[in-house]
Design an enzyme around this catalytic site. Sequence first.
Site, PDB file in Angstrom:
ATOM      1  N   ASP A  34       1.261  -1.369   0.021  1.00  0.00           N
ATOM      2  CA  ASP A  34       0.009  -0.034  -0.548  1.00  0.00           C
ATOM      3  C   ASP A  34       1.351   1.445   0.232  1.00  0.00           C
ATOM      4  O   ASP A  34       1.876   1.447   1.111  1.00  0.00           O
ATOM      5  CB  ASP A  34      -0.934   0.203   1.277  1.00  0.00           C
ATOM      6  CG  ASP A  34      -1.514   1.114   1.294  1.00  0.00           C
ATOM      7  OD1 ASP A  34      -1.752   1.793   0.641  1.00  0.00           O
ATOM      8  OD2 ASP A  34      -1.678   1.959   2.731  1.00  0.00           O
ATOM      9  N   ASP A  44       0.023   4.951   0.595  1.00  0.00           N
ATOM     10  CA  ASP A  44      -0.158   6.227   1.563  1.00  0.00           C
ATOM     11  C   ASP A  44      -0.432   5.122   3.572  1.00  0.00           C
ATOM     12  O   ASP A  44      -1.075   4.752   3.523  1.00  0.00           O
ATOM     13  CB  ASP A  44      -1.362   6.787   1.797  1.00  0.00           C
ATOM     14  CG  ASP A  44      -1.754   7.261   0.668  1.00  0.00           C
ATOM     15  OD1 ASP A  44      -1.345   8.675   0.508  1.00  0.00           O
ATOM     16  OD2 ASP A  44      -2.333   7.214  -0.741  1.00  0.00           O
ATOM     17  N   LYS A  73      -9.500  -1.912  -2.772  1.00  0.00           N
ATOM     18  CA  LYS A  73      -8.972  -2.919  -2.069  1.00  0.00           C
ATOM     19  C   LYS A  73     -10.489  -2.747  -0.954  1.00  0.00           C
ATOM     20  O   LYS A  73     -10.755  -1.304  -1.073  1.00  0.00           O
ATOM     21  CB  LYS A  73      -8.260  -2.216  -0.829  1.00  0.00           C
ATOM     22  CG  LYS A  73      -6.844  -2.992  -1.839  1.00  0.00           C
ATOM     23  CD  LYS A  73      -5.237  -2.078  -1.806  1.00  0.00           C
ATOM     24  CE  LYS A  73      -5.466  -0.989  -1.267  1.00  0.00           C
ATOM     25  NZ  LYS A  73      -3.996  -0.466  -0.788  1.00  0.00           N
ATOM     26  N   ASP A  81      -1.744  -0.731   5.831  1.00  0.00           N
ATOM     27  CA  ASP A  81      -1.436  -0.561   7.355  1.00  0.00           C
ATOM     28  C   ASP A  81      -2.773  -0.154   7.771  1.00  0.00           C
ATOM     29  O   ASP A  81      -3.537   0.681   8.667  1.00  0.00           O
ATOM     30  CB  ASP A  81      -1.538   1.164   6.959  1.00  0.00           C
ATOM     31  CG  ASP A  81      -1.952   1.946   6.348  1.00  0.00           C
ATOM     32  OD1 ASP A  81      -2.593   2.163   5.684  1.00  0.00           O
ATOM     33  OD2 ASP A  81      -2.448   3.599   6.723  1.00  0.00           O
TER      34      ASP A  81
END
Lengths: 332, 332
Positions: free
Chosen positions: A53, A55, A246, A271
């Site tokens: 991922d 960010d 996602k 995250d």
Amino acid sequence: MEGRRMGEGLYKMIRRFFSKNLQKYKQSCTQLLKLSKNEARNIIDPMETILCDADGVLWLYYGPVSDSPRIFNCLRERGKKCYICTNNSTRSREGLLKKALQYGFQINIQNILTSAHTLAHYLKDLEFLNTVYIIGKEGIAQELDAVNIKHTQTGPDILNCTLDEYIEHIRLESDVGAVVVGFDDHISFPKLMKALHYLEAGERCLFLATNTDETFSRTSVICPGSGVIVRSVEFGAKRTATIIGKPSTYLCSSLIKSGELRPETTLMIGDRGNIDILFGYNCGFHTMLVGSGIHGLDDVRKWRNSNDPELYKQVPDFYLPKFGDLMQILYH
Amino acid sequence: MEGRRMGEGLYKMIRRFFSKNLQKYKQSCTQLLKLSKNEARNIIDPMETILCDADGVLWLYYGPVSDSPRIFNCLRERGKKCYICTNNSTRSREGLLKKALQYGFQINIQNILTSAHTLAHYLKDLEFLNTVYIIGKEGIAQELDAVNIKHTQTGPDILNCTLDEYIEHIRLESDVGAVVVGFDDHISFPKLMKALHYLEAGERCLFLATNTDETFSRTSVICPGSGVIVRSVEFGAKRTATIIGKPSTYLCSSLIKSGELRPETTLMIGDRGNIDILFGYNCGFHTMLVGSGIHGLDDVRKWRNSNDPELYKQVPDFYLPKFGDLMQILYH
């Protein structure tokens, strides 16, 4: 031919061996830094593909997370296929590539998977010929342009008169066949109104969303994520959007189908439990949560102790404080 | 004293008699126009209080629904207590009074119940001393002014620079103790962002909403109702708003408590099952759906055939195509 068959047999054996070894970690939230380096390496080494991922994992809004570019590039040099796999629809793949290179990540455009890009190809595969109404930013528009799909303009659409005056002069497209909702910091009443109007057409108008992330952080404030806009349109339209990003599996489905990506040797690093880890779970990947973004070990504890099986799916196989911590496991 | 006690006893007897008679209609969706005039009068006559929703019942956006002012005034002349009972928070009670009088409804300000007015008194009763952050229109601001509660400005708050620039210069109030969400055609990203920021304070910041109506209609388009905004803030804040308007009972709770309004002789008339009829159900009123607004007999059929007990609560006792049709029952 005989040799190739033998090679395949050997590969299957090795894969089966490693799968068995990794099976015990499933949803265990094993903290890699608490294992011996050898144990940790035995987890990372068999991975052929690393999906990251962006960010909260590779970078934060002010710059890269420390050591992220270094470990990303090292893994790539070790022969692993490294992908950026992001719900962020504000930039096109081109735009993200530029940002990633600028931050020091060595990556090709083919290894960037975004919700906007996947969404454009989802429509292309449907041989979609109408116009797309966009609540979102340039990233979506550019990806639709790239596959020659017509769309409405992005940017401000504000109420600069009374509502009745606006409605009297409202400009509606006649051939909208899909409403697409993504992150849009110019969200406005006219945009919501137009989306609901087009969605009134029922089956004749698709309803797609890039993602449903609730919020993201800036120094002093909490920012509404795409999900805040998606949920409002869903509520008004009494319809449920098809989520392309996602935790849906669309972002990787063609790579899995083509064999380019094997779930049993793929690690998804993210995250957010409800986005990244759930995505990994849904795709059958190994999963690792990093604590440099939204969710942390306290959240994992809550999901693990929850009686809700949907929340339990968010429990990752592995945990690291940050992606860059892989450096000390693999290279020190 | 003796006489008063006798009178009360007699009243109770009469009330019990009528309650029994009306009991058989509970959630029957009886079409008043299909009954004999005598039967229909035996339903309306015992009602002491008539509560009318405004939009979709008394008026539509372009003017009063035909015969609505006439029947409203006739019922009032017959000695019934007639109220306007609306979730519309865009105008203050003063503003609504002006509109009602202009349309020919004879009514006093005391007989206008609105979500904005009730919300202001809800906060006043809590001895609320902080500032209210408003997503909404002047109606809320004016009602808060009337009870001397500080609040932020209503009107446009748009993003006229980049998001990062906006955040850098963001002006946040230090003593916000409540976020109030109502209908707001100037809804914007900055407003959503500020609401989420204040709500981050958890229990120290109340979260109230005037109502959750999904949509309303204009000639050519569907407009997002307050609910579209409320749901988006709820999703981003991961909190549930306290809904002050219908179907919650706050709008009438003080009138019921004071004895001014007796549920067993009160009829709630509305055009939305999930708002007005559910409100009547929750308050123990008799309920009548009118077909001049959002919901109709087809919807009632769906609710009745549903296995969801919450949907079944929306089935009204009575049905009329429009409020004004009471004229031919009572006066012809």
